[in-house]
Design an enzyme around this catalytic site. Structure first.
Site, PDB file in Angstrom:
ATOM      1  N   ILE A  31       0.768  -0.985  -0.054  1.00  0.00           N
ATOM      2  CA  ILE A  31       0.024  -0.157  -0.067  1.00  0.00           C
ATOM      3  C   ILE A  31       0.952   1.350   0.097  1.00  0.00           C
ATOM      4  O   ILE A  31       0.428   2.365  -0.422  1.00  0.00           O
ATOM      5  CB  ILE A  31      -1.035  -0.178   1.171  1.00  0.00           C
ATOM      6  CG1 ILE A  31      -2.244   0.899   1.096  1.00  0.00           C
ATOM      7  CG2 ILE A  31      -0.319   0.304   2.530  1.00  0.00           C
ATOM      8  CD1 ILE A  31      -3.149   0.456  -0.296  1.00  0.00           C
ATOM      9  N   ASN A  87      12.425  -8.150   6.073  1.00  0.00           N
ATOM     10  CA  ASN A  87      12.558  -7.656   7.331  1.00  0.00           C
ATOM     11  C   ASN A  87      12.283  -8.439   8.383  1.00  0.00           C
ATOM     12  O   ASN A  87      11.087  -8.866   8.291  1.00  0.00           O
ATOM     13  CB  ASN A  87      11.887  -6.058   7.351  1.00  0.00           C
ATOM     14  CG  ASN A  87      12.462  -5.159   6.672  1.00  0.00           C
ATOM     15  OD1 ASN A  87      13.703  -5.194   6.201  1.00  0.00           O
ATOM     16  ND2 ASN A  87      11.401  -4.345   6.459  1.00  0.00           N
ATOM     17  N   GLN A  94      10.667  -4.734  10.705  1.00  0.00           N
ATOM     18  CA  GLN A  94       9.369  -5.485  10.459  1.00  0.00           C
ATOM     19  C   GLN A  94       8.113  -4.755  11.125  1.00  0.00           C
ATOM     20  O   GLN A  94       8.413  -4.485  12.516  1.00  0.00           O
ATOM     21  CB  GLN A  94       9.577  -6.889  10.765  1.00  0.00           C
ATOM     22  CG  GLN A  94       8.353  -7.808  10.645  1.00  0.00           C
ATOM     23  CD  GLN A  94       8.536  -9.171  10.703  1.00  0.00           C
ATOM     24  OE1 GLN A  94       9.410  -9.684  11.312  1.00  0.00           O
ATOM     25  NE2 GLN A  94       7.704  -9.983  10.235  1.00  0.00           N
ATOM     26  N   HIS A 100       6.899 -11.478   4.970  1.00  0.00           N
ATOM     27  CA  HIS A 100       6.614 -11.087   3.750  1.00  0.00           C
ATOM     28  C   HIS A 100       8.077 -10.483   2.864  1.00  0.00           C
ATOM     29  O   HIS A 100       9.109 -10.331   3.571  1.00  0.00           O
ATOM     30  CB  HIS A 100       5.768 -10.108   3.569  1.00  0.00           C
ATOM     31  CG  HIS A 100       6.032  -8.684   4.584  1.00  0.00           C
ATOM     32  ND1 HIS A 100       5.652  -8.963   5.813  1.00  0.00           N
ATOM     33  CD2 HIS A 100       6.857  -7.677   4.600  1.00  0.00           C
ATOM     34  CE1 HIS A 100       5.961  -8.016   6.559  1.00  0.00           C
ATOM     35  NE2 HIS A 100       6.738  -7.176   5.699  1.00  0.00           N
ATOM     36  N   HIS A 102       9.621  -8.073   0.297  1.00  0.00           N
ATOM     37  CA  HIS A 102       9.462  -7.024  -0.779  1.00  0.00           C
ATOM     38  C   HIS A 102      10.300  -7.225  -2.055  1.00  0.00           C
ATOM     39  O   HIS A 102      11.435  -7.181  -2.004  1.00  0.00           O
ATOM     40  CB  HIS A 102       9.995  -5.387   0.164  1.00  0.00           C
ATOM     41  CG  HIS A 102       9.162  -5.407   1.433  1.00  0.00           C
ATOM     42  ND1 HIS A 102       8.277  -4.034   1.617  1.00  0.00           N
ATOM     43  CD2 HIS A 102       9.419  -5.695   2.366  1.00  0.00           C
ATOM     44  CE1 HIS A 102       7.910  -4.077   2.847  1.00  0.00           C
ATOM     45  NE2 HIS A 102       8.820  -4.939   3.539  1.00  0.00           N
TER      46      HIS A 102
HETATM   47  P1  5GP Z   1       7.545  -4.503   7.118  1.00  0.00           P
HETATM   48  O1  5GP Z   1       7.973  -2.993   7.549  1.00  0.00           O
HETATM   49  O2  5GP Z   1       6.942  -5.221   7.806  1.00  0.00           O
HETATM   50  O3  5GP Z   1       8.725  -4.971   6.171  1.00  0.00           O
HETATM   51  O4  5GP Z   1       6.579  -4.137   5.773  1.00  0.00           O
HETATM   52  C1  5GP Z   1       5.180  -4.346   6.029  1.00  0.00           C
HETATM   53  C2  5GP Z   1       4.631  -3.463   4.820  1.00  0.00           C
HETATM   54  O5  5GP Z   1       3.337  -3.683   4.861  1.00  0.00           O
HETATM   55  C3  5GP Z   1       4.764  -1.873   4.733  1.00  0.00           C
HETATM   56  O6  5GP Z   1       5.519  -1.576   3.557  1.00  0.00           O
HETATM   57  C4  5GP Z   1       3.310  -1.463   4.705  1.00  0.00           C
HETATM   58  O7  5GP Z   1       3.067  -0.362   3.766  1.00  0.00           O
HETATM   59  C5  5GP Z   1       2.491  -2.723   4.027  1.00  0.00           C
HETATM   60  N1  5GP Z   1       1.144  -2.759   4.440  1.00  0.00           N
HETATM   61  C6  5GP Z   1       0.860  -2.476   5.789  1.00  0.00           C
HETATM   62  N2  5GP Z   1      -0.635  -2.664   5.938  1.00  0.00           N
HETATM   63  C7  5GP Z   1      -0.798  -3.009   4.663  1.00  0.00           C
HETATM   64  C8  5GP Z   1      -2.238  -3.199   3.967  1.00  0.00           C
HETATM   65  O8  5GP Z   1      -3.465  -3.387   4.710  1.00  0.00           O
HETATM   66  N3  5GP Z   1      -2.254  -3.446   2.686  1.00  0.00           N
HETATM   67  C9  5GP Z   1      -1.256  -3.330   1.855  1.00  0.00           C
HETATM   68  N4  5GP Z   1      -1.268  -3.840   0.657  1.00  0.00           N
HETATM   69  N5  5GP Z   1       0.049  -3.341   2.594  1.00  0.00           N
HETATM   70  C10 5GP Z   1       0.131  -2.926   3.781  1.00  0.00           C
END
Ligand code: 5GP
Ligand code: ZN
Length: 144
Positions: A31, A87, A94, A100, A102
């Site tokens: 998102i 992450n 994270q 996940h 990226h």
């Molecule tokens: P992290 O920081 O855990 O490596 O990445 C989590 C990612 O999930 C972030 O880049 C954030 O933008 C994305 N994200 C969080 N909530 C949502 C959501 O409801 N929908 C989508 N499509 N992405 C999300």
């Protein structure tokens, strides 16, 4: 898992911009769109981070990545590169605790993504590097 936003996305309880799906893996637009086409690849099985994967799950997730990467490149031929990152745990940035990967397409040095690898080579002697090597390798041998 209850209250996991990515599990809800997989179950379509929360909408997402789906890029790919099969029985094991789901991929959708992040998102935040750090850059255009920024995509998350996730296992359908809820695991919080890389430490919870077994070999089969890792193969399931990582085997899909080249195909998705090529699709992004085909879609946006102006793409100049792709960062792939994962992450693990809060200190390592994270923020969603359903593991996940990226995929961040890169278009120029000025796009809104950066990563910094410090260079601390001069702070380690050969002996210290060997000590670090041995400490880790001892554990690798314990992995079944
Ligand atoms: P992290 O920081 O855990 O490596 O990445 C989590 C990612 O999930 C972030 O880049 C954030 O933008 C994305 N994200 C969080 N909530 C949502 C959501 O409801 N929908 C989508 N499509 N992405 C999300
Ligand atoms: Zn989940």
């Amino acid at each position: 898992m209850e209250n996991c936003i990515f599990c809800k996305i997989i179950k379509q309880e929360i909408p997402s911009y789906k890029i790919y799906e099969d029985e094991k893996v789901y991929a959708f637009l992040d998102i935040s769109q750090a850059t255009k086409g920024h995509t998350l690849v996730i296992p359908k099985q809820h695991v919080s981070d890389i430490f919870e994967y077994d070999e089969v799950l890792a193969a399931d997730v990582f085997s899909r990545i080249p195909k998705i990467a090529r699709s992004i490149e085909e879609a946006f031929p102006e793409m100049q590169g792709l960062n792939i990152l994962n992450n693990n745990r809060e200190l390592a940035y994270q923020s969603v605790f359903h593991s996940h990967v990226h995929l961040v397409p890169r278009y120029s040095k000025e796009d809104d993504f950066s990563i910094h690898f410090g260079n601390h080579q001069s702070e380690y002697s050969a002996e210290e590097l060997q000590q670090i090597q041995h400490t880790i390798v001892k554990q690798v041998k314990n992995i079944d």
